[in-house]
Write an enzyme that holds these catalytic residues in place. Structure first.
Site, PDB file in Angstrom:
ATOM      1  N   GLY A 175       0.827  -1.211   0.000  1.00 40.62           N
ATOM      2  CA  GLY A 175       0.000   0.000   0.000  1.00 40.62           C
ATOM      3  C   GLY A 175       0.855   1.252   0.000  1.00 40.62           C
ATOM      4  CD  GLU A 207       6.147   1.489  -4.325  1.00 45.38           C
ATOM      5  OE1 GLU A 207       5.453   1.161  -3.345  1.00 45.38           O
ATOM      6  OE2 GLU A 207       5.839   1.182  -5.496  1.00 45.38           O
ATOM      7  CG  ASP A 285       5.319  -3.904  -7.795  1.00 46.00           C
ATOM      8  OD1 ASP A 285       5.007  -4.573  -6.795  1.00 46.00           O
ATOM      9  OD2 ASP A 285       5.400  -2.658  -7.774  1.00 46.00           O
TER      10      ASP A 285
HETATM   11  N1  HPA Z   1       3.562  -0.693  -3.638  1.00 45.89           N
HETATM   12  C1  HPA Z   1       2.625  -0.765  -2.700  1.00 45.89           C
HETATM   13  N2  HPA Z   1       1.537  -1.503  -2.825  1.00 45.89           N
HETATM   14  C2  HPA Z   1       1.377  -2.202  -3.942  1.00 45.89           C
HETATM   15  C3  HPA Z   1       2.317  -2.157  -4.962  1.00 45.89           C
HETATM   16  C4  HPA Z   1       3.476  -1.380  -4.786  1.00 45.89           C
HETATM   17  O1  HPA Z   1       4.367  -1.291  -5.625  1.00 45.89           O
HETATM   18  N3  HPA Z   1       1.856  -2.960  -5.962  1.00 45.89           N
HETATM   19  C5  HPA Z   1       0.681  -3.463  -5.532  1.00 45.89           C
HETATM   20  N4  HPA Z   1       0.381  -3.010  -4.306  1.00 45.89           N
HETATM   21 ZN    ZN Z   2       4.832  -4.306  -4.670  1.00 44.47          ZN
END
Ligand code: HPA
Ligand code: ZN
Length: 345
Positions: A175, A207, A285
């Site tokens: 998330g 991220e 991902d």
């Molecule tokens: N980040 C956070 N949540 C997620 C991602 C991501 O890259 N992909 C799917 N849910």
């Molecule tokens: Zn992810």
């Protein structure tokens, strides 16, 4: 920068070699692996209007998460879940992936609220059927959303612990960390309980958060692997700590570019982190949504940074070693990888 085309000791790998390379995938969301035809037929059945091409609308983390919510909300039958699980395993096999840890966040699937048993049983049936047909074995990492509460997280862990299925291998969290604010303290109890019950832990951090999110992942959540983690590059002490402790980063290059986490592949810190001794694996991902697969991800970074087959093979080794497969499966895959690398190409 040191990544012009000098220095490749071994040739830059081509797609055929990358497909054949024995490897694992350790950062992939089932929510991002719904076949477009399955989603449109579910929408038709529900009389729901899809906002055009779902993939087109994805340009940052929020729009990605919204898109996952829209498509997963349409899935309300066990047959569809079996199809999704089977299709995922087949997709991984088609990419030459020999084992996958898949992240599944029940919060994206409202039709299954309060029916987690049936939800996971249907996925398990799909994965089992696929494995029987020779496709990729899969471990499930049930995931908490960063916007959830401490008690929802503990409830999920209690369910995982009670379930006792070997299919469930780890607790995950995903998330939007930026939108949630500093949230790891809220989930420390849930992660502590998962660890105490013998479950692995993987954590999305670094991220949409900076290095502080990665520190919290390690210090508060006991993360064994960091999903993304690339913003650690802004803190040299953290980079050194990740390298020293051998905590692997589950890097997803296309996702990072598409969601604007980095401005281009060329600016991706993966080469800097690798050179600093951080263990890195290459992942997709949300491959169906982002239109990618592992060989394509490996080819893009290898070309961008002039990585030879030796560097990419090291990442394949990390992917197997960092995976949550059983010790026997990991040993067998490492042997397969060694045999592949020793065979004349
Ligand atoms: N980040 C956070 N949540 C997620 C991602 C991501 O890259 N992909 C799917 N849910
Ligand atoms: Zn992810």
């Amino acid at each position: 920068m040191g990544h012009s085309d000098q220095g490749a000791q071994t040739p830059i790998p081509d797609r055929g070699w990358l497909l054949a390379l024995p490897k694992a995938e350790v950062h992939v969301h089932l929510e991002g692996c719904l076949a477009p035809e399955l989603v449109s037929s579910a929408a038709r059945r529900a009389g729901a209007e899809l906002p055009g091409d779902l993939e087109q609308g994805v340009h940052d983390l929020d729009s990605l998460l919204r898109t996952l919510d829209i498509s997963c909300a349409l899935i309300d039958t066990e047959a569809e879940l079996i199809d999704i699980a089977y299709g995922f395993s087949r997709h991984e096999a088609d990419s030459g992936v020999r084992y996958a840890d898949v992240i599944v966040n029940p919060a994206h699937w409202p039709a299954w609220r309060g029916r987690l048993d049936s939800f996971v049983a249907a996925l398990d049936a799909g994965f089992t059927a696929a494995e029987t047909d020779g496709f990729t074995p899969v471990g499930i990492c049930p995931s908490i959303g960063r916007d959830q509460s401490a008690s929802e997280a503990v409830e999920l862990v209690e369910w995982i612990v009670a379930d006792q299925s070997e299919r469930l291998v780890a607790l995950s969290i995903d998330g939007n960390e930026e939108a949630a604010g500093r949230s790891s303290p809220r989930f420390a109890d849930a992660f502590g309980r998962a660890a105490a019950a013998g479950f692995h832990r993987c954590v999305h951090a670094g991220e949409s958060s900076g290095p502080e999110g990665v520190w919290d992942a390690i210090d508060l959540l006991g993360a064994e692997r960091i999903d993304h983690g690339i913003r650690c590059v802004d803190d040299p002490a953290l980079v050194a700590e990740l390298a020293r402790r051998g905590i692997a980063l589950d890097v997803c290059p296309t996702s990072n570019v598409r969601l604007g986490v980095v401005s281009s592949l060329h600016d991706h810190p993966v080469e800097q982190l690798r050179a600093a001794g951080v263990r890195v694996s290459i992942n997709t991902d949300d491959p169906f949504l982002l239109g990618t697969d592992i060989p394509a991800e490996m080819a893009s970074v290898a070309t961008t940074f002039s990585w030879g087959t030796d560097v990419v093979a090291e990442m394949a080794r990390t992917s197997i070693d960092a995976s949550f497969a059983s010790a026997e499966v990991k040993r067998a895959l490492q042997n397969e990888l060694s045999a592949f690398l020793e065979s004349p190409s």
